[in-house]
Design an enzyme around this catalytic site. Structure first.
Site, PDB file in Angstrom:
ATOM      1  N   ARG A  12      41.131  29.023  31.040  1.00 57.92           N
ATOM      2  CA  ARG A  12      40.685  29.878  29.946  1.00 57.92           C
ATOM      3  C   ARG A  12      40.055  28.963  28.895  1.00 57.92           C
ATOM      4  O   ARG A  12      40.422  27.798  28.777  1.00 57.92           O
ATOM      5  CB  ARG A  12      41.862  30.643  29.344  1.00 57.92           C
ATOM      6  N   LYS A  50      49.284  31.355  29.236  1.00 55.92           N
ATOM      7  CA  LYS A  50      49.832  32.559  28.610  1.00 55.92           C
ATOM      8  C   LYS A  50      51.309  32.715  28.953  1.00 55.92           C
ATOM      9  O   LYS A  50      51.727  32.466  30.075  1.00 55.92           O
ATOM     10  CB  LYS A  50      49.073  33.798  29.092  1.00 55.92           C
ATOM     11  N   HIS A 102      34.111  32.509  29.256  1.00 59.72           N
ATOM     12  CA  HIS A 102      35.102  33.140  30.133  1.00 59.72           C
ATOM     13  C   HIS A 102      34.497  33.551  31.474  1.00 59.72           C
ATOM     14  O   HIS A 102      35.211  33.607  32.485  1.00 59.72           O
ATOM     15  CB  HIS A 102      35.721  34.356  29.443  1.00 59.72           C
ATOM     16  N   ARG A 157      35.167  31.086  34.171  1.00 61.03           N
ATOM     17  CA  ARG A 157      36.502  31.209  34.784  1.00 61.03           C
ATOM     18  C   ARG A 157      36.458  32.276  35.880  1.00 61.03           C
ATOM     19  O   ARG A 157      36.987  32.071  36.974  1.00 61.03           O
ATOM     20  CB  ARG A 157      37.537  31.566  33.708  1.00 61.03           C
ATOM     21  N   HIS A 184      47.956  33.720  36.756  1.00 54.79           N
ATOM     22  CA  HIS A 184      48.243  35.147  36.633  1.00 54.79           C
ATOM     23  C   HIS A 184      49.718  35.415  36.923  1.00 54.79           C
ATOM     24  O   HIS A 184      50.267  34.913  37.908  1.00 54.79           O
ATOM     25  CB  HIS A 184      47.391  35.962  37.612  1.00 54.79           C
ATOM     26  N   TYR A 194      39.663  40.313  41.691  1.00 51.42           N
ATOM     27  CA  TYR A 194      38.554  39.469  42.119  1.00 51.42           C
ATOM     28  C   TYR A 194      38.107  39.797  43.536  1.00 51.42           C
ATOM     29  O   TYR A 194      36.961  39.558  43.898  1.00 51.42           O
ATOM     30  CB  TYR A 194      38.944  37.988  42.010  1.00 51.42           C
TER      31      TYR A 194
END
Length: 305
Positions: free
Chosen positions: A159, A182, A250, A253, A276, A285
């Site tokens: 990110r 995250k 972004h 990515r 994730h 994706y």
């Protein structure tokens, strides 16, 4: 208007988010803006100075009126949902630090968000971007910074906030980068030599001395580079070379993920690389890759109806 004691609570809440929950600076600012919007509405709704008692006794009618106001003001479902999450977070903090008991706000469900598929760039557009990003910067070290940063994002799937947090300590390991992403989730990403070499070249001519724990990507005044500043460089690139409108930091990515899938990567490995929490997020994706394959099939397959 806020009672001074509330502002003190908000300041403590912000420190709690940053230091104990490890939220990014961007998230803390966004949550603070959402809470500010809620309290401003409460001030308007009650026509008087907002006190802690107003916050504790806020009823479901007030909260739903605030959400309706955001909807009328054309906030997206995603923004409305985030705003409600921010206010709920503040109420949870009050439960921990004051005499507030379980509040009615926790019974309110967030609006359903429209799921947007991630938009990747074509491999050709990525190559054009990487070849020409150095043309924007005016100073050699800035030009090299731009290229090193863009290659890093595309080569690692970081990110933008993660890439801008890279320090000299990350460079000490020759084989991988250890990233805290995250939700304080740690992941390990292999170093690609091209990315590490460009960063090394950039640091050799960077005119600012940095400690080992300081972010290496700097703005022209020597402060930590911010995402909007870098995206402005990409806007210049996009306009000059006629690249897709969705080109941002972004999008590289997203391109990292989509191109790996198209070249045979498995979903579980990709989930780990992207950081994730849920495999279903990574599965988005596959939908973009299928769309890509459909486009190739439609334009290139020799047998057509």
């Amino acid at each position: 208007m806020l009672d001074t004691s509330i502002q003190a609570l908000i300041n403590k809440w912000q420190k709690y988010l940053a230091l104990q929950r490890n939220y990014s600076n961007h998230t803390v600012i966004s949550y603070n803006n959402d809470l500010k919007h809620f309290l401003e509405f409460m001030n308007y709704y009650n026509s008087e100075l907002v006190t802690i008692n107003h916050i504790k006794t806020a009823d479901i009618r007030l909260i739903r009126s605030w959400l309706a106001k955001r909807n009328c003001d054309n906030f997206t479902a995603s923004s409305i949902s985030r705003g409600l999450s921010a206010v709920k977070n503040f109420y949870r903090f009050l439960e921990k630090t004051t005499q507030l008991n379980s509040h009615i706000i926790f019974s309110i469900k967030s609006p359903k968000k429209t799921k947007l598929l991630p938009k990747a760039l074509s491999e050709d557009d990525v190559v054009i971007s990487l070849e020409h990003i150095e043309e924007y910067g005016n100073v050699k070290w800035v030009e090299l910074r731009n290229k090193a940063l863009l290659v890093l994002i595309y080569a690692s799937g970081l990110r933008i906030s993660e890439a801008l947090s890279i320090t000299k300590l990350h460079l000490q390991n020759l084989e991988f980068i250890r990233i805290i992403g995250k939700g304080s989730k740690e992941r390990i990403i292999p170093w690609l030599p091209i990315a590490k070499n460009l960063i090394t070249q950039y640091l050799e001519i960077l005119p600012y001395k940095l400690g080992d724990n300081e972010p290496i990507f700097r703005g022209k005044q020597g402060k930590k580079l911010q995402p909007p500043v870098f995206n402005r460089e990409l806007i210049k690139l996009k306009h000059f070379y006629g690249l897709p409108q969705h080109l941002t930091a972004h999008s590289f990515r997203h391109s990292f993920a989509s191109h790996l899938l198209e070249h045979g990567a498995d979903l579980r490995s990709l989930q780990e690389l992207l950081g994730h929490k849920s495999l279903s997020t990574t599965q988005n994706y596959t939908k973009t890759s299928i769309k890509h394959l459909e486009a190739v099939y439609t334009t290139a397959y020799p047998i057509k109806k």
